[in-house]
Write an enzyme that holds these catalytic residues in place. Structure first.
Site, PDB file in Angstrom:
ATOM      1  N   ASN A  10     -14.112   6.454  -2.874  1.00  0.00           N
ATOM      2  CA  ASN A  10     -13.145   5.681  -2.097  1.00  0.00           C
ATOM      3  C   ASN A  10     -13.948   4.976  -1.018  1.00  0.00           C
ATOM      4  O   ASN A  10     -14.603   5.643  -0.210  1.00  0.00           O
ATOM      5  CB  ASN A  10     -12.104   6.638  -1.487  1.00  0.00           C
ATOM      6  CG  ASN A  10     -11.208   5.945  -0.473  1.00  0.00           C
ATOM      7  OD1 ASN A  10     -11.066   4.732  -0.495  1.00  0.00           O
ATOM      8  ND2 ASN A  10     -10.607   6.721   0.402  1.00  0.00           N
ATOM      9  N   GLY A  11     -13.917   3.622  -1.030  1.00  0.00           N
ATOM     10  CA  GLY A  11     -14.680   2.883  -0.020  1.00  0.00           C
ATOM     11  C   GLY A  11     -15.346   1.669  -0.636  1.00  0.00           C
ATOM     12  O   GLY A  11     -14.975   1.233  -1.733  1.00  0.00           O
TER      13      GLY A  11
ATOM     14  N   GLU B 143       7.843  -6.632   1.120  1.00  0.00           N
ATOM     15  CA  GLU B 143       6.861  -5.776   0.457  1.00  0.00           C
ATOM     16  C   GLU B 143       7.431  -5.039  -0.756  1.00  0.00           C
ATOM     17  O   GLU B 143       6.702  -4.750  -1.686  1.00  0.00           O
ATOM     18  CB  GLU B 143       6.185  -4.805   1.426  1.00  0.00           C
ATOM     19  CG  GLU B 143       7.054  -3.727   1.982  1.00  0.00           C
ATOM     20  CD  GLU B 143       6.307  -2.837   2.980  1.00  0.00           C
ATOM     21  OE1 GLU B 143       5.143  -2.520   2.767  1.00  0.00           O
ATOM     22  OE2 GLU B 143       6.940  -2.452   3.977  1.00  0.00           O
TER      23      GLU B 143
ATOM     24  N   LYS C  93      -0.848   2.821   0.333  1.00  0.00           N
ATOM     25  CA  LYS C  93      -0.295   3.450   1.536  1.00  0.00           C
ATOM     26  C   LYS C  93      -1.304   3.505   2.669  1.00  0.00           C
ATOM     27  O   LYS C  93      -0.960   3.333   3.823  1.00  0.00           O
ATOM     28  CB  LYS C  93       0.143   4.863   1.156  1.00  0.00           C
ATOM     29  CG  LYS C  93       0.806   5.631   2.255  1.00  0.00           C
ATOM     30  CD  LYS C  93       2.244   5.231   2.388  1.00  0.00           C
ATOM     31  CE  LYS C  93       2.925   5.868   3.567  1.00  0.00           C
ATOM     32  NZ  LYS C  93       4.050   5.041   4.023  1.00  0.00           N
TER      33      LYS C  93
ATOM     34  N   GLU D 201      10.131  -6.370  11.320  1.00  0.00           N
ATOM     35  CA  GLU D 201      10.043  -5.186  10.462  1.00  0.00           C
ATOM     36  C   GLU D 201      11.019  -5.291   9.285  1.00  0.00           C
ATOM     37  O   GLU D 201      10.678  -4.939   8.150  1.00  0.00           O
ATOM     38  CB  GLU D 201      10.297  -3.926  11.306  1.00  0.00           C
ATOM     39  CG  GLU D 201      10.346  -2.616  10.539  1.00  0.00           C
ATOM     40  CD  GLU D 201       9.076  -2.289   9.763  1.00  0.00           C
ATOM     41  OE1 GLU D 201       8.046  -2.962   9.940  1.00  0.00           O
ATOM     42  OE2 GLU D 201       9.131  -1.357   8.940  1.00  0.00           O
TER      43      GLU D 201
ATOM     44  N   HIS E 240      13.323 -24.326  17.474  1.00  0.00           N
ATOM     45  CA  HIS E 240      11.986 -24.932  17.448  1.00  0.00           C
ATOM     46  C   HIS E 240      11.434 -25.008  16.033  1.00  0.00           C
ATOM     47  O   HIS E 240      10.230 -25.135  15.854  1.00  0.00           O
ATOM     48  CB  HIS E 240      11.054 -24.130  18.363  1.00  0.00           C
ATOM     49  CG  HIS E 240      11.543 -24.090  19.774  1.00  0.00           C
ATOM     50  ND1 HIS E 240      11.392 -25.140  20.650  1.00  0.00           N
ATOM     51  CD2 HIS E 240      12.245 -23.144  20.440  1.00  0.00           C
ATOM     52  CE1 HIS E 240      11.956 -24.835  21.805  1.00  0.00           C
ATOM     53  NE2 HIS E 240      12.487 -23.625  21.696  1.00  0.00           N
TER      54      HIS E 240
ATOM     55  N   TRP F 192      -7.253   1.737  -6.147  1.00  0.00           N
ATOM     56  CA  TRP F 192      -6.788   0.454  -5.613  1.00  0.00           C
ATOM     57  C   TRP F 192      -8.007  -0.447  -5.674  1.00  0.00           C
ATOM     58  O   TRP F 192      -8.998  -0.228  -4.972  1.00  0.00           O
ATOM     59  CB  TRP F 192      -6.297   0.620  -4.178  1.00  0.00           C
ATOM     60  CG  TRP F 192      -5.626  -0.610  -3.650  1.00  0.00           C
ATOM     61  CD1 TRP F 192      -4.309  -0.923  -3.755  1.00  0.00           C
ATOM     62  CD2 TRP F 192      -6.229  -1.682  -2.926  1.00  0.00           C
ATOM     63  NE1 TRP F 192      -4.057  -2.131  -3.145  1.00  0.00           N
ATOM     64  CE2 TRP F 192      -5.217  -2.624  -2.633  1.00  0.00           C
ATOM     65  CE3 TRP F 192      -7.534  -1.960  -2.507  1.00  0.00           C
ATOM     66  CZ2 TRP F 192      -5.459  -3.809  -1.934  1.00  0.00           C
ATOM     67  CZ3 TRP F 192      -7.774  -3.134  -1.820  1.00  0.00           C
ATOM     68  CH2 TRP F 192      -6.747  -4.042  -1.528  1.00  0.00           C
TER      69      TRP F 192
ATOM     70  N   CYS G 115      -7.370   4.164  -2.663  1.00  0.00           N
ATOM     71  CA  CYS G 115      -7.914   5.025  -3.698  1.00  0.00           C
ATOM     72  C   CYS G 115      -7.703   6.473  -3.272  1.00  0.00           C
ATOM     73  O   CYS G 115      -7.867   6.817  -2.110  1.00  0.00           O
ATOM     74  CB  CYS G 115      -9.403   4.831  -3.967  1.00  0.00           C
ATOM     75  SG  CYS G 115      -9.809   3.201  -4.568  1.00  0.00           S
TER      76      CYS G 115
ATOM     77  N   LYS H 229       9.811  -5.190   5.434  1.00  0.00           N
ATOM     78  CA  LYS H 229      10.322  -4.211   4.465  1.00  0.00           C
ATOM     79  C   LYS H 229      10.801  -4.930   3.213  1.00  0.00           C
ATOM     80  O   LYS H 229      10.509  -4.532   2.102  1.00  0.00           O
ATOM     81  CB  LYS H 229      11.500  -3.438   5.039  1.00  0.00           C
ATOM     82  CG  LYS H 229      11.367  -2.175   5.790  1.00  0.00           C
ATOM     83  CD  LYS H 229      10.473  -1.088   5.352  1.00  0.00           C
ATOM     84  CE  LYS H 229       9.016  -1.391   5.455  1.00  0.00           C
ATOM     85  NZ  LYS H 229       8.257  -0.807   6.509  1.00  0.00           N
TER      86      LYS H 229
ATOM     87  N   ARG I  76      -1.857   6.031  -2.811  1.00  0.00           N
ATOM     88  CA  ARG I  76      -3.040   5.392  -2.229  1.00  0.00           C
ATOM     89  C   ARG I  76      -3.591   4.272  -3.104  1.00  0.00           C
ATOM     90  O   ARG I  76      -4.520   3.559  -2.695  1.00  0.00           O
ATOM     91  CB  ARG I  76      -4.127   6.433  -2.002  1.00  0.00           C
ATOM     92  CG  ARG I  76      -3.727   7.541  -1.074  1.00  0.00           C
ATOM     93  CD  ARG I  76      -4.820   8.575  -0.978  1.00  0.00           C
ATOM     94  NE  ARG I  76      -5.968   8.062  -0.257  1.00  0.00           N
ATOM     95  CZ  ARG I  76      -6.156   8.203   1.042  1.00  0.00           C
ATOM     96  NH1 ARG I  76      -5.284   8.853   1.763  1.00  0.00           N
ATOM     97  NH2 ARG I  76      -7.231   7.722   1.621  1.00  0.00           N
TER      98      ARG I  76
HETATM   99  C1  F6R Z   1       4.525  -1.289   5.680  1.00  0.00           C
HETATM  100  C2  F6R Z   1       3.418  -0.382   5.851  1.00  0.00           C
HETATM  101  C3  F6R Z   1       2.138  -0.920   6.370  1.00  0.00           C
HETATM  102  C4  F6R Z   1       1.510   0.085   7.341  1.00  0.00           C
HETATM  103  C5  F6R Z   1       0.112  -0.399   7.768  1.00  0.00           C
HETATM  104  C6  F6R Z   1      -0.524   0.522   8.786  1.00  0.00           C
HETATM  105  O1  F6R Z   1       5.662  -0.639   5.223  1.00  0.00           O
HETATM  106  O2  F6R Z   1       3.515   0.771   5.559  1.00  0.00           O
HETATM  107  O3  F6R Z   1       2.305  -2.162   6.968  1.00  0.00           O
HETATM  108  O4  F6R Z   1       2.342   0.221   8.443  1.00  0.00           O
HETATM  109  O5  F6R Z   1      -0.692  -0.499   6.648  1.00  0.00           O
HETATM  110  O6  F6R Z   1      -0.721   1.791   8.252  1.00  0.00           O
HETATM  111  P1  F6R Z   1      -0.945   3.041   9.167  1.00  0.00           P
HETATM  112  O7  F6R Z   1       0.298   3.248   9.963  1.00  0.00           O
HETATM  113  O8  F6R Z   1      -1.220   4.156   8.229  1.00  0.00           O
HETATM  114  O9  F6R Z   1      -2.103   2.719  10.061  1.00  0.00           O
END
Ligand code: F6R
Length: 612
Positions: free
Chosen positions: A102-103, A492, A607, A485, A508, A76, A2, A489, A27
């Site tokens: 937010n929370g 997501e 984010k 990773e 395995h 969110w 949010c 990517k 956000r």
């Molecule tokens: C994936 C992504 C998330 C963040 C995770 C941690 O692309 O962005 O997996 O890496 O939510 O976020 P931070 O780094 O802000 O603690």
């Protein structure tokens, strides 16, 4: 999660709020809304819409002029589905106050029943509407007092921004755990979840700490302790980010722009911290910490998501060069599993936002257990950066695309730098090797540029495979986390299933997946396990699987075996994850675009994960 924003000053509030929300939309984007105090102060002007900010903007025709006070929210969803009714702002029972949040108010059900018994009726399913009613219930003409009283009754965590009918030139905000930053202007003040919303207007900011309440008028800022009401003196900080960094700059998506920024990010993260003699300097590490760092006995690395993958790479880096026991753990596990941490341990928290709820809780736990804490953070002034004993900024600049790219590269670069710094401090690296590695390190920005020259080839490969629903990623050693990773990517932003595996584990289980329909992405740069990767690829080919490989220039065996081959310049193994992940970011991006996905704002994600 949010985004919240508030304005009081001489400008029209609506455009300021909308611009702020544009910068905060990453956000959360389940719904958006604003509330402003109308010119004649007779009522709140409020609009809300389900979905993205664009839906709200489409409703803005005919907004009345001369509204100078307002609040906004991009959501969110936690409590209650994404809908117009559940969208913020929320009003109290008699519509005397408007609130964005937010929370999570954890005891909202209890408070709601209590208020219902007093005759309150609720329109939405949100905890925020309950908070708005409770604040208004305590409201007797002083919103500061009402917030104090209401917050005393609440469990959970929050950042609230509120306005009232009866206090037309005043904006109120308070926080516990979730971030809030005040923007200081001339005859105007702003408040927002993070600095990106403030950048178009001011670079002078005040970070609010937990349990602080601020009352803003156009020409004053008054911060007090939330419970006791005692006055607090706050420092004004200057932000060195600029508004252009938070814009797309001609790219179709922030994610692509951020991928292309990576050579520059590497320069700023690495090169600027190595002097002509090859010594490493971290501007915020005080000299007094040197002795402490020399004496540490164990390193814990704690982080989430992509930052956790950076932590896994650091596990290999520090394991090899610092020669101490190291454990990389996801924050949500660390915080609840009574970790064996204590004085003499170093706990490294890696986070782009500096606000991730689980990482913040892990930090607080580590501090409680008297460990030395180091935050590797991107967002300057974020909660984790402020609370950790030590901080190193990753200097990636604002990352807007929800899928992390340049922040990951910056984390890897910073972690490699910190590894060498520690290794030298602890004398676990020979001078000659150190010098050679620093020499190679300096080449990384140029090498990253080289990798990006293959974008068109990656695009051609993506065009052949974008329809697939299953992708398997394999890597070993330093590039096992690269496999994780790459898979993260892809899933997501494209919503296809992708799984990362340690290549040595293939026999395995995952080998059962291999047939002529399975594309396997093999990360196989020159390394001590290169031959082992080649054997894995042989096994995939023997079962007619398709292989997209990432290797180092001149890898002959790989070029014979792979159906698609992408190359990175020659580099020591420790740096290979930094270069090889770039190809995987571009591949994920292309697949998502070809599937018409919302690359910068993928469904269900936000984010900054400020709730656990
Ligand atoms: C994936 C992504 C998330 C963040 C995770 C941690 O692309 O962005 O997996 O890496 O939510 O976020 P931070 O780094 O802000 O603690």
């Amino acid at each position: 999660m949010c985004g919240i924003v508030g304005y009081v000053g001489e400008r029209e509030a609506v455009p300021v709020l909308i611009k702020g929300l544009e910068h905060l939309e990453y956000r959360g984007y389940d719904s958006a809304g604003i509330a402003c105090l109308s010119h004649d102060r007779s009522k709140f002007f409020m609009i809300k819409e389900k979905g993205k900010l664009a839906e709200l903007k489409a409703q803005l025709n005919g907004v009345p002029p001369q509204m100078r006070l307002g609040i906004g929210h991009t959501r969110w969803a936690t409590h209650g589905e994404p809908s117009k009714i559940n969208a913020h702002p929320h009003l109290g029972r008699d519509s005397r106050i408007a609130l964005v949040h937010n929370g999570i108010v954890e005891n909202y059900a209890e408070l709601k029943s209590e208020l219902e018994r007093k005759g309150h009726r609720f329109k939405s399913k949100t905890d925020t509407e309950v908070a708005a009613h409770l604040i208004e219930y305590y409201y007797r003409g002083d919103l500061c007092e009402a917030l104090r009283k209401a917050v005393r009754r609440m469990k959970g965590f929050f950042a609230f921004v509120a306005i009232s009918h009866d206090e037309p030139n005043r904006l109120f905000a308070c926080k516990r755990s979730n971030p809030l930053v005040i923007g200081v202007g001339h005859n105007e003040h702003f408040v927002a979840s993070d600095v990106s919303a403030l950048l178009p207007y001011t670079k002078r900011v005040i970070y609010l700490d937990d349990d602080e309440l601020v009352e803003l008028t156009p020409d004053s800022v008054r911060v007090t302790q939330l419970q006791k009401g005692t006055k607090i003196q706050k420092k004004v900080s200057e932000i060195n980010w600029n508004v252009e960094q938070a814009q797309k700059g001609g790219f179709p998506h922030f994610m692509l722009k951020e991928i292309y920024e990576q050579p520059r990010v590497l320069s700023e993260t690495i090169l600027e911290r190595i002097d002509d003699k090859g010594n490493i300097h971290f501007e915020l590490l005080p000299k007094s910490t040197v002795k402490k760092l020399q004496k540490i006995k164990k390193i814990h690395i704690v982080s989430c998501g992509t930052a956790y993958h950076a932590g896994l790479v650091a596990n290999y880096m520090m394991g090899k060069y610092v020669r101490l026991p190291i454990e990389a753990t996801v924050s949500s596990e660390f915080r609840y599993e009574d970790p064996i941490v204590g004085p003499g341990d170093l706990v490294v928290l890696i986070t782009q936002s500096g606000e991730t709820a689980d990482t913040l809780a892990a930090l607080r736990l580590a501090k409680e257990k008297k460990a030395l804490t180091l935050a590797i953070v991107n967002v300057v002034g974020s909660t984790i950066a402020r609370e950790a004993d030590l901080v190193i900024y990753t200097q990636a600049g604002p990352e807007i695309g929800v899928a992390s790219t340049k922040a990951y590269i910056a984390q890897l670069g910073t972690l490699a730098l910190f590894t060498f710094y520690l290794a030298r401090l602890r004398k676990t690296i020979a001078s000659q090797e150190y010098r050679e590695l620093i020499g190679e390190f300096r080449k990384l920005p140029k090498s990253a540029e080289q990798v990006l020259k293959q974008v068109d080839d990656i695009d051609r490969c993506a065009r052949k495979h974008f329809h697939r629903k299953n992708f398997l990623y394999l890597g070993r050693g330093y590039n096992y986390p690269t496999a994780l990773e790459g898979a993260l990517k892809l899933k997501e932003i494209s919503y296809a299933h992708a799984h990362g595996y340690a290549a040595g584990e293939m026999k395995h289980g995952p080998i059962a997946l291999i047939d002529e329909e399975q594309l396997v992405i093999c990360i196989a740069p020159q390394s001590k396990t290169y031959d082992k990767m080649i054997s894995n690829i042989e096994e995939i080919k023997a079962r007619n699987g398709l292989v997209m490989a990432i290797g180092t220039y001149g890898s002959k065996a790989l070029s014979k075996l792979a159906d698609y081959l992408f190359l990175i310049p020659n580099t020591p193994e420790i740096f290979s994850p930094i270069l090889s992940v770039i190809t995987l970011q571009v591949f994920a991006y292309k697949i998502a675009v070809l599937n018409h996905r919302d690359v910068d704002q993928p469904r269900n994600l936000a984010k900054s994960v400020t709730v656990e």
